[in-house]
Design a protein around this motif. Structure first.
Motif, short mmCIF file in Angstrom:
data_model
loop_
_atom_site.label_atom_id
_atom_site.label_comp_id
_atom_site.label_asym_id
_atom_site.label_seq_id
_atom_site.Cartn_x
_atom_site.Cartn_y
_atom_site.Cartn_z
N GLN A 135 -27.27 -19.68 10.23
CA GLN A 135 -28.07 -18.46 10.25
C GLN A 135 -28.30 -17.99 8.80
O GLN A 135 -27.39 -17.46 8.16
CB GLN A 135 -27.35 -17.37 11.04
CG GLN A 135 -27.27 -17.64 12.53
CD GLN A 135 -28.64 -17.60 13.20
OE1 GLN A 135 -29.41 -16.67 12.99
NE2 GLN A 135 -28.93 -18.60 14.01
N ASN A 142 -31.96 -11.83 9.18
CA ASN A 142 -31.86 -13.25 9.50
C ASN A 142 -33.23 -13.90 9.33
O ASN A 142 -34.26 -13.28 9.64
CB ASN A 142 -31.37 -13.45 10.94
CG ASN A 142 -29.90 -13.12 11.09
OD1 ASN A 142 -29.15 -13.10 10.11
ND2 ASN A 142 -29.48 -12.86 12.32
N THR A 144 -35.34 -18.05 9.07
CA THR A 144 -35.22 -19.49 9.25
C THR A 144 -35.36 -20.21 7.90
O THR A 144 -35.89 -19.67 6.93
CB THR A 144 -36.32 -20.03 10.19
OG1 THR A 144 -37.60 -19.83 9.57
CG2 THR A 144 -36.27 -19.33 11.53
N GLU A 146 -37.31 -22.66 7.33
CA GLU A 146 -38.73 -22.90 7.10
C GLU A 146 -39.42 -21.69 6.47
O GLU A 146 -40.28 -21.83 5.58
CB GLU A 146 -39.42 -23.27 8.41
CG GLU A 146 -39.05 -24.63 8.98
CD GLU A 146 -37.66 -24.68 9.58
OE1 GLU A 146 -37.09 -25.78 9.66
OE2 GLU A 146 -37.11 -23.59 9.94
#
Length: 530
Positions: A135, A142, A144, A146
């Protein structure tokens, strides 16, 4: 239910046939020729079945038998005693053809046998799972991996890009010890097969020893150092920055390449691929190569996947449309590799592939790099002249950076297998700064973010050797015929001197006969400066 019952019985009988045969050959007595015949027939059957059912899955979204054949294949080449047995045959064998087949078998079984040991596989899987499920946190939220990547590549604020970069490498600090434990475990396993280290064991398939590889790295470093330094200095001057970081280069590359994005949309890619190869006299419709676009619902790590069902008669490529130059380059390289298979002389199965992964990468690179030439961008992509010149500058820089970064990664991987108990942070910092001239914090374990260390160990020598093979062949064709692009002599040369031999000979022998010169790194800039 009745049909399923019959299929299940057939699969059980098939397993008994394949592995019953394996067990019957386990005794230390027996000839190399018998072993080769038995192994070759099984691996041919399993490769073809796996490729066929992978095609079925990619084109229909389902396949009941794919996992079964993948598992059979893994079991065949992961038998614990296989590396020792093959090595014993290799030492004793005098017949050239049998020895060459044993070299190819040895390359296939070494890594598979080790990586599928339970203790190694569980360690590798747990590390990959950790990175996959990690995470990430950025600016109190939070996020990602990407999306962090998108910020690094597109955010105009340098400070924000830098913060996103450090957020992206955060899991490395927690996993550095797990990765060094994995390295030590690999070394221990390799020692059981008589190798000094896992690196030595994996290098056995490249025809280079560590001393030759180290010399090759030093030679390429020297060849690329000055042109790379000049480009870095020019960037620092134009941006008025004392020290560039990875968060700067990625942003600059993407900003430059984004200017060409509209020329590489998915709907244009296959047309340009066909035109490019037709210009070489390689019309796709004249070859036993079947190319099919697959649904974007089918999740694949690659834009294009080669499936050699039965070389040279049945070669297939499944590809998914993804906008952008990277996706297009992957498609060009995969089609080039597929055409390679179409010209391999009908031969024994083990010879129906390229002689090595490094040679295959070099050949695919020759085709991919055609699309980086200014004349290609003018004619096939239809770019205006200012964009053509801009692309040439940035693509040259990106290629130099790619080579220098891979040299750093290779050099570090050599070091970590040599002494996995050393201070890896300081060692990586020294190597990274030398080869990339970029900023890095010595206290960070950013090296642990290199997934190749975990999932594709000792694969970088193949990449580096591939660059050299690509440059050497490109230089020879250019000097002899003037150009590769739109020149049917390129096809004639590749078919007569490279493609048709498949894996019958070692890549160094094949390269020397094709170019009249022993393997060398000195032409690596011939590709970059074209």
């Amino acid at each position: 239910m009745k049909r399923y019952h019959i299929t299940a019985v057939a699969l059980i009988l098939l397993t008994v046939v394949i592995f019953g045969g394996c067990k019957s050959k386990q005794a230390p007595v027996g000839s190399a020729a018998d072993f080769i015949t038995d192994f070759e027939s099984k691996i041919e059957f399993l490769h073809r079945k796996t490729a066929f059912f992978q095609w079925e899955y990619l084109t229909t979204g389902k396949s009941d038998s794919l996992e079964y054949y993948q598992d059979l294949h893994k079991k065949l080449i992961s038998q614990p005693e296989l590396p020792v047995r093959v090595k014993r045959f290799l030492i004793a064998e005098k017949d050239y053809k049998n020895k060459r087949k044993l070299e190819l078998i040895n390359r296939a079984v070494l890594k598979s046998t080790l990586e599928n040991r339970l203790e190694l596989k569980s360690s590798t899987d747990s590390i990959i799972k950790y990175f996959t499920e990690y995470q990430y946190s950025f600016e109190g939220k939070n996020i990602t991996f990407e999306k962090l990547d998108g910020i690094i590549g597109n955010e105009s604020s340098r400070q924000r890009r830098k913060e996103a970069y450090f957020a992206q490498i955060a899991p490395a600090t927690q996993m550095n010890e797990s990765i060094t434990r994995l390295i030590r475990l690999r070394n221990q396993m390799a020692a059981k097969f008589g190798y000094k280290s896992y690196y030595d064991m994996m290098l056995a398939g490249t025809s280079l020893d560590k001393s030759e590889l180290s010399n090759l790295v030093d030679e390429i470093e020297e060849l690329t150092a000055e042109p790379y330094r000049q480009l870095i200095d020019s960037l620092k001057t134009s941006l008025k920055i004392k020290q560039l970081g990875a968060w700067d280069l990625d942003f600059l590359f993407r900003r430059a390449i984004s200017q060409s994005a509209s020329y590489f949309t998915g709907d244009k890619q296959m047309r340009m691929v066909r035109q490019t190869f037709a210009g070489l006299g390689l019309k796709l419709d004249d070859h036993p190569i079947y190319i099919k676009q697959i649904s974007t619902d089918i999740k694949t790590s690659n834009s294009a996947i080669l499936l050699p069902i039965a070389v040279p008669y049945d070669v297939r490529i499944a590809y998914t449309v993804r906008d952008g130059k990277d996706s297009f380059d992957e498609l060009v390289g995969t089609v080039g590799e597929g055409l390679y298979g179409c010209y391999i002389d009908k031969t024994d199965y083990l010879f129906s592939r390229a002689p090595s992964l490094c040679f295959e990468r070099g050949i695919c690179g020759i085709f991919t790099r055609l699309t980086f030439e200014a004349d290609w961008n003018r004619k096939y992509a239809g770019m205006p002249e200012p964009l053509v010149l801009s692309m040439k500058t940035w693509q040259r820089f990106e290629r130099l950076f790619e080579i220098r970064l891979n040299l750093a990664r290779l050099k570090f991987e050599l070091e970590i297998y040599k002494d996995p108990f050393a201070d890896m942070n300081s060692r990586y910092t020294s190597i990274y700064q030398k080869y990339t001239l970029l900023d890095i914090k010595p206290s960070l374990s950013s090296w642990a973010m290199d997934i190749k260390l975990v999932g594709e160990p000792v694969s970088l020598p193949e990449e580096i050797i591939g660059y050299c093979i690509e440059g050497q062949i490109r230089n020879y064709i250019t000097e002899k015929y003037g150009t590769l692009l739109d020149n049917q002599r390129t096809r004639e040369f590749m078919v007569q001197n490279v493609f048709r031999f498949g894996g019958k000979e070692d890549w160094r022998t094949l390269l020397e006969r094709a170019t009249g010169e022993e393997f060398t790194a000195k032409y690596i800039l011939a590709d970059i400066d074209n």
